[in-house]
Every structure is written in structure tokens, then in C-alpha cells.
Design a protein around this motif. Sequence first.
Motif, mmCIF file in Angstrom:
data_model
loop_
_atom_site.group_PDB
_atom_site.id
_atom_site.type_symbol
_atom_site.label_atom_id
_atom_site.label_comp_id
_atom_site.label_asym_id
_atom_site.label_seq_id
_atom_site.Cartn_x
_atom_site.Cartn_y
_atom_site.Cartn_z
ATOM 1 N N UNK A 67 0.829 -1.201 0.000
ATOM 2 C CA UNK A 67 0.000 0.000 0.000
ATOM 3 C C UNK A 67 0.869 1.258 0.000
ATOM 4 N N UNK B 41 0.728 3.990 -2.891
ATOM 5 C CA UNK B 41 0.432 5.390 -2.580
ATOM 6 C C UNK B 41 1.473 6.324 -3.188
ATOM 7 N N UNK C 211 0.956 6.272 -7.059
ATOM 8 C CA UNK C 211 -0.359 6.556 -7.617
ATOM 9 C C UNK C 211 -0.999 7.835 -7.093
ATOM 10 N N UNK C 212 -0.566 8.300 -5.931
ATOM 11 C CA UNK C 212 -1.262 9.442 -5.331
ATOM 12 C C UNK C 212 -0.418 10.691 -5.468
ATOM 13 N N UNK D 126 -0.412 13.671 -4.294
ATOM 14 C CA UNK D 126 0.041 14.462 -3.143
ATOM 15 C C UNK D 126 1.149 13.745 -2.382
ATOM 16 N N UNK E 183 -2.860 19.860 -1.663
ATOM 17 C CA UNK E 183 -3.453 18.771 -2.435
ATOM 18 C C UNK E 183 -4.175 17.725 -1.592
ATOM 19 N N UNK E 184 -3.922 17.677 -0.295
ATOM 20 C CA UNK E 184 -4.503 16.582 0.491
ATOM 21 C C UNK E 184 -5.789 16.961 1.207
ATOM 22 N N UNK E 185 -6.201 18.240 1.140
ATOM 23 C CA UNK E 185 -7.400 18.617 1.887
ATOM 24 C C UNK E 185 -8.672 18.242 1.133
ATOM 25 N N UNK F 148 -18.679 18.906 -5.624
ATOM 26 C CA UNK F 148 -17.333 19.418 -5.360
ATOM 27 C C UNK F 148 -16.304 18.707 -6.234
ATOM 28 N N UNK G 19 -9.418 8.725 -5.860
ATOM 29 C CA UNK G 19 -8.234 9.059 -6.659
ATOM 30 C C UNK G 19 -7.008 9.445 -5.809
ATOM 31 N N UNK G 20 -7.232 9.949 -4.603
ATOM 32 C CA UNK G 20 -6.092 10.381 -3.796
ATOM 33 C C UNK G 20 -5.672 9.373 -2.732
ATOM 34 N N UNK G 21 -6.442 8.339 -2.554
ATOM 35 C CA UNK G 21 -5.995 7.308 -1.618
ATOM 36 C C UNK G 21 -6.695 5.979 -1.895
ATOM 37 N N UNK G 22 -6.072 4.909 -1.471
ATOM 38 C CA UNK G 22 -6.626 3.568 -1.626
ATOM 39 C C UNK G 22 -7.795 3.389 -0.653
ATOM 40 N N UNK H 195 -8.150 -0.538 2.798
ATOM 41 C CA UNK H 195 -8.040 -0.743 4.241
ATOM 42 C C UNK H 195 -8.692 0.400 4.994
#
Lengths: 199, 309
Positions: free
Chosen positions: A105, A109, A112-113, A115, A166-168, B247, B265-268, B271
Motif C-alpha cells: 500500500x 500510494x 499513484x497518489x 500528493x 493537495x490533500x485537503x 465538489x 483518486x487520492x488514496x486507496x 483498508x
Amino acid sequence: MQRVNQTLGRIPPWLIYGIAAFPPVWFFWLGLNGGLGVEPIKELEHRLGELALQVLIATLAIRPLREWTHVNLLKLRRSLGVVTFAYVSLHLLVWLVLDVQILSEIWADIVKRPYITVGMAGFILMIPMVVTSNNLSLRKLGPKKWRRLHRLMYPVCVLAGLHFVMLTKGFQFEPLIYLALILVLLAARVPWNLGRATA
Amino acid sequence: MAGRYKSDLKWSDVTPKADWINRRQLMAGSGALALGSTAGPAVASLGAQKTDWGAGLEPNTVEEITTYNNYYEFGTDKGDPAMHAHALTTEPWSIEIDGLVDQPGSYGLEDILKSVTLEERIYRLRCVERWSMVVPWVGFELADLLAMAGVQPSAKYVAFETALRPDEMPGVSYPIIDWPYKEGLRLDEAMHPLTIMATGLYDEPMPNQNGAPIRLVVPWKYGYKSIKSVVRISLVEEQPPTAWNNYSANEYGFYSNVNPDRDHPRWSQKYERRVGGGLFAKQEPTLFMNGYADEVGSLYAGMDLIENH
């Protein structure tokens, strides 16, 4: 002003490191004892990340501060850079070990992510700076090369600011304020007045 | 209408009230204050009808459920709702039911409660942010409320709206999303017996930070679908606009069924972590439909759930 600068310049690095060790230890202790709420992992991760961003901005502000106010903290700058790196490393470590936990994971992350990619890029760019943050490296590289290498701070700051934005979830002001501060402090270094050279 | 669902879990498996009250008393002053408007020990119990729904689940404690909330009308930090939601006036309260119904109008909460049976439902709650809880809700089936208004055959969707009170909600002065908060369900999802309108938890009235006085709970969908402090329900023909989908449609689909195979899209989403496990809590695999696939799978037969996320 000169006396102020002399006093500040005499602050030894070990004192800075000693003081800087307190917040992470305090946060960890709070996390163990319920002081970070019912989901302490995220809270610890966020607090360390925010702390790193704050010290990063302080480090970036040192030169503009000298130009605007004649307060000269240049001698503290290297130590603050090392402190920033330590905080970022702890932030990353909490993310790896306590938060995501699962190796596949973690890798997914990072690639693929966006941020997380941006955050990791910022961390990696800090490594050459922290490795050369000693007098021996400074002598070996020579001041010109050393200074050029340490301009990596500029992309690192932009990446760090973006990472937070980018994470908010939803439109939030706080990360934008951090990013704006970073951009202002970077803009202050551009020799807008072509007649005046900036180091 | 109560008691349509059965399971092995007994109400005795819930953390005894004496225990969680003791835990609250053990907490330092600041922690206790952070509980905000949580019903105190003096509040009368709702006397909800016990059900066995919630097999094998151990509910989170009341302080976990009431101090870690997403209710952006009161601020974006998890602790903000507990700090600010006490300002919300929840009495009197009424829900405007309109659109394709036989009896449109304003339905007072007290009147609604006179004609329904309150049940306890112990449900998993999975947030889109990868944390989860188990909550012993008290409520009644949404289908019962819709039946009061009389759903017309042309209705295909149900739209919901949260109260918008700038004087009581500090968060709405910021354009975090397009206020008021809106949500929506397909009619068959809304009529499903798992879908409830909750008015309490731990057999006590709903704390404000959890969506008092009445909120939706749809346990197989990400938490943001379970809209809080509902003031309006509209029966409509077209798929209604919803807050997080407006949004960012790519991140928050209309269906928003819990699905470990469809990443945000920003996290898996593979889990999740149960709130309350401390600094060394382990990640747990997320269950398809949040573990309710047996009950709701048929609603989505033949649908591509990655595309219709």
C-alpha cells in the motif's frame, strides 16, 4: 541591532537541536496518553507535518528578514534546515509505520497518489542538503557549489506547500495560507530591480 | 415495523453504560469539556426497542463517537463539531417533505416520532477518509417516514438537505462546499430496511455533533452520504445534485457504496482503521458494501460499480 545580531549569532546549534527535540517527544507522549484524541495516528502525522512546514518557512524567511529588518539569523539557518529535515523524517516515519503499515500500500500510494508523490519528492530533494550540512562538506564543495546545491530549498518549499494543499477535502484556507507565504518568501528573492543584485 | 432484521449480536454486547460513563469521568477536564453537548447521565433514555442487528460488532465508546466528527458546518477539524455544535437549536424541529408526494408539507419531529417505533441498530460506519467506527444508533426506517408522506409512482430519487444556519454554524461562512449540504439516494436505496433516520445513539438523544435531532444513516455507503440534521426531503424524478459529488465528481460518486476495489483518486480504499485503537492500531481490510453486501447487493445487480462509484 549589531548587538542583537551578535547575540543571536552566538546561539549554538546543539541548543537549537535540544529545543527542537521537545515538540515531537511531547506529541508522541500525548499520543500514547490520549492527548491527541481518539485517532492519535492521523493527529500525530498531521502535527509533525505542520511543524515541519512551519520550521521550513522560518528557514526560508531568514534571508528576507535580514533584508527587510536587518535582523541577521543567517548563522541559525543551517541548523533550522536540519531540524526541518528531522521533522519531515518523523512525519514520514509515522505515515509509513503507524499509518499505512502495509508495504504494498505504501508503494502504491507513492506512485499513484499525486500528493504523496509530491511529498516524497520534497523529502528526497532534502537529502543532498542534509548530507552536506556540515563544515567539512562546505569546505570540500566550496561556497559557490555548496550554495548552488542548497538552492534545492526552493523546489522543496514549493513541493511542501503543494503537498498540504493537495490533500485537503473541500476548499480550505489554511494550506493556501502556507503556500502563499512560501511563494511570497520565494518572490522576495527574485531580483525584481535589475540594478540590484541578490546573493 | 420494528424488528425486521435479526442477528446474533446481543444488546448485552454493547459497552455497558456504566463503563463508558466511568471512562468519561476518568478523562481530564479538557477532554470532558470537549464532549460538548453530549447527553449527560441525567438525560432520560429513549427506550428504543432492542434488536439483534449488528452481529459480532463491538460499538465504539460514546467519547469516540462524539469527539471525532466530520460536520463541516461546525469546522473542518475532527474536534470542531464537539466544540461548536452546542449552538445548534434543535427544538422545535420539522422536516419539509415535498416533491412527488401525496401529502407535501412540514412534518414536526414530535409528530413523526409519535407514529414510529424507535429501534436500536448497531451499524458499521466507514468514512471515505479510511477510518471507521461501530455506532449503536437509535432510529426508525426511512421507509416509514416516506410512507407518511405517500410516495408517488413517478418518484425515482430522494433528495435531502441539512439545516443552514449561519448564526449557529461557524463553518458555513467559508466556501468549503456549496452550502447547504445536500445528499441523495435512489428510491429503492431509500426504501431499503437498512436505511434509517436516526434520532439518537446509545439509547440517548442524538448529540448535536452527530447530526441532531434527526439524521440519515445508510450503513453500506461512505459516511458523508448519511446526511446530518435533515430539514428537507424531496421526492424527485431525476438524480439530485449532492454536496461532495458537486465538489469533485471523480472523487465522490453519487452512489458512494463502500468498495475496496474502487480507490478514491487520492488514496486507496482497501483498508481502514477503527477509531479508538490508539497509536498502534492496525489497519483492517475494508469490506465490500461495508459488510452489508448480502442485504443490499441485489439493489445493484448488473451495475458496473466502478463506473457507478
